[in-house]
Design a protein around this motif. Structure first.
Motif, short mmCIF file in Angstrom:
data_model
loop_
_atom_site.label_atom_id
_atom_site.label_comp_id
_atom_site.label_asym_id
_atom_site.label_seq_id
_atom_site.Cartn_x
_atom_site.Cartn_y
_atom_site.Cartn_z
N LYS A 135 -63.59 68.35 37.14
CA LYS A 135 -63.91 67.55 35.95
C LYS A 135 -65.15 66.61 36.18
N GLY A 136 -65.46 66.80 37.22
CA GLY A 136 -66.51 65.77 37.69
C GLY A 136 -66.28 65.31 39.19
N GLU A 137 -67.39 64.95 39.70
CA GLU A 137 -67.63 64.67 41.02
C GLU A 137 -66.40 63.40 41.33
N GLY A 138 -65.59 63.54 42.15
CA GLY A 138 -64.56 62.44 42.75
C GLY A 138 -63.48 62.04 41.57
N ILE A 139 -63.30 62.86 40.59
CA ILE A 139 -62.14 62.96 39.71
C ILE A 139 -61.03 63.40 40.34
N VAL A 140 -59.76 62.74 40.71
CA VAL A 140 -58.63 62.91 41.47
C VAL A 140 -57.52 62.65 40.74
N MET A 141 -56.42 63.29 40.80
CA MET A 141 -55.19 63.14 40.38
C MET A 141 -54.33 62.81 41.44
N GLU A 142 -53.24 61.74 41.40
CA GLU A 142 -52.17 61.63 42.62
C GLU A 142 -50.81 61.83 41.71
N THR A 143 -49.88 62.46 42.64
CA THR A 143 -48.63 62.64 41.68
C THR A 143 -47.57 62.36 42.58
N GLY A 144 -46.39 62.16 42.24
CA GLY A 144 -45.25 61.84 43.32
C GLY A 144 -44.03 62.03 42.31
N GLN A 145 -42.71 62.27 42.93
CA GLN A 145 -41.68 62.26 42.24
C GLN A 145 -40.49 61.25 42.30
N LEU A 146 -39.55 60.85 41.40
CA LEU A 146 -38.71 60.23 41.64
C LEU A 146 -37.28 60.90 41.64
N TYR A 147 -36.38 60.93 42.51
CA TYR A 147 -35.23 61.75 42.50
C TYR A 147 -34.27 60.87 42.19
N LYS A 148 -32.87 61.79 41.73
CA LYS A 148 -31.43 61.22 41.80
C LYS A 148 -30.93 62.29 42.59
N GLY A 149 -30.37 61.73 44.02
CA GLY A 149 -30.12 62.43 44.74
C GLY A 149 -31.01 63.66 45.03
N ASP A 150 -30.82 64.91 45.22
CA ASP A 150 -31.48 65.86 45.65
C ASP A 150 -32.40 66.60 44.36
N MET A 151 -32.14 65.97 43.25
CA MET A 151 -32.80 66.47 41.96
C MET A 151 -33.97 65.74 41.62
N PRO A 152 -35.27 66.30 41.43
CA PRO A 152 -36.56 65.56 40.88
C PRO A 152 -36.18 65.34 39.45
N LEU A 153 -36.23 64.08 39.04
CA LEU A 153 -36.30 63.66 37.64
C LEU A 153 -37.46 63.31 36.74
N ILE A 154 -38.18 62.42 37.42
CA ILE A 154 -39.37 62.03 36.97
C ILE A 154 -40.70 62.28 37.75
N LYS A 155 -41.68 62.91 37.29
CA LYS A 155 -42.97 63.01 37.83
C LYS A 155 -43.85 62.12 37.41
N LEU A 156 -44.47 61.34 38.36
CA LEU A 156 -45.45 60.61 38.04
C LEU A 156 -46.81 60.96 38.16
N VAL A 157 -48.01 60.74 37.29
CA VAL A 157 -49.28 61.34 37.60
C VAL A 157 -50.07 60.28 36.91
N ALA A 158 -51.07 59.89 37.97
CA ALA A 158 -52.12 59.27 37.91
C ALA A 158 -53.55 59.94 38.15
N VAL A 159 -54.41 59.76 36.88
CA VAL A 159 -55.67 60.12 37.30
C VAL A 159 -56.70 58.68 37.70
N VAL A 160 -56.75 58.74 39.23
CA VAL A 160 -57.55 57.65 39.80
C VAL A 160 -58.62 57.15 39.27
N ASP A 161 -58.85 56.24 38.83
CA ASP A 161 -60.26 55.51 38.35
C ASP A 161 -60.70 56.27 36.95
N TYR A 162 -59.73 56.41 36.21
CA TYR A 162 -60.18 57.49 35.17
C TYR A 162 -59.12 56.82 33.88
N GLY A 163 -59.94 56.82 32.69
CA GLY A 163 -59.06 56.20 31.41
C GLY A 163 -57.83 56.83 31.39
N HIS A 164 -56.86 56.12 30.38
CA HIS A 164 -55.63 56.71 30.00
C HIS A 164 -55.57 57.37 28.84
#
Length: 93
Positions: free
Chosen positions: A32-61
């Motif tokens: 989508k343009g030079e330098g536009i990057v998304m970072e993701t990661g997950q929160l778990y309950k035990g061994d099950m991923p329940l929430i995935k967070l995604v941030a578009v670095v330096d980009y509007g919400h």
């Protein structure tokens, strides 16, 4: 959070983007343009991923189309039993 550990204070010094440690971290470089990057990661309950967070670095919400694919890739593993309403997780897909 149904027994899921809750972070009482955010730590942006050690975890600058999300304020807390996340598992399965991934950096997604978009077309989508030079330098536009998304970072993701997950929160778990035990061994099950329940929430995935995604941030578009330096980009509007707002709706960022590549993030929709990331959301679907996460949610497609979950469904509910229509009678019991029990959450069902399937790692396949």
């Amino acid at each position: 959070m149904n027994g899921m550990p809750v972070v009482s204070e955010m730590d942006f010094e050690n975890h600058p983007l999300f304020g807390q440690p996340l598992r399965d971290r991934e950096t997604i470089r978009t077309h989508k343009g030079e330098g536009i990057v998304m970072e993701t990661g997950q929160l778990y309950k035990g061994d099950m991923p329940l929430i995935k967070l995604v941030a578009v670095v330096d980009y509007g919400h707002w709706n960022f189309i590549p993030a929709a694919r990331v959301a679907w890739d996460f949610f497609k593993h979950y469904r509910r039993d229509p009678e019991t309403k029990k959450l069902i997780y399937s790692a396949r897909f």
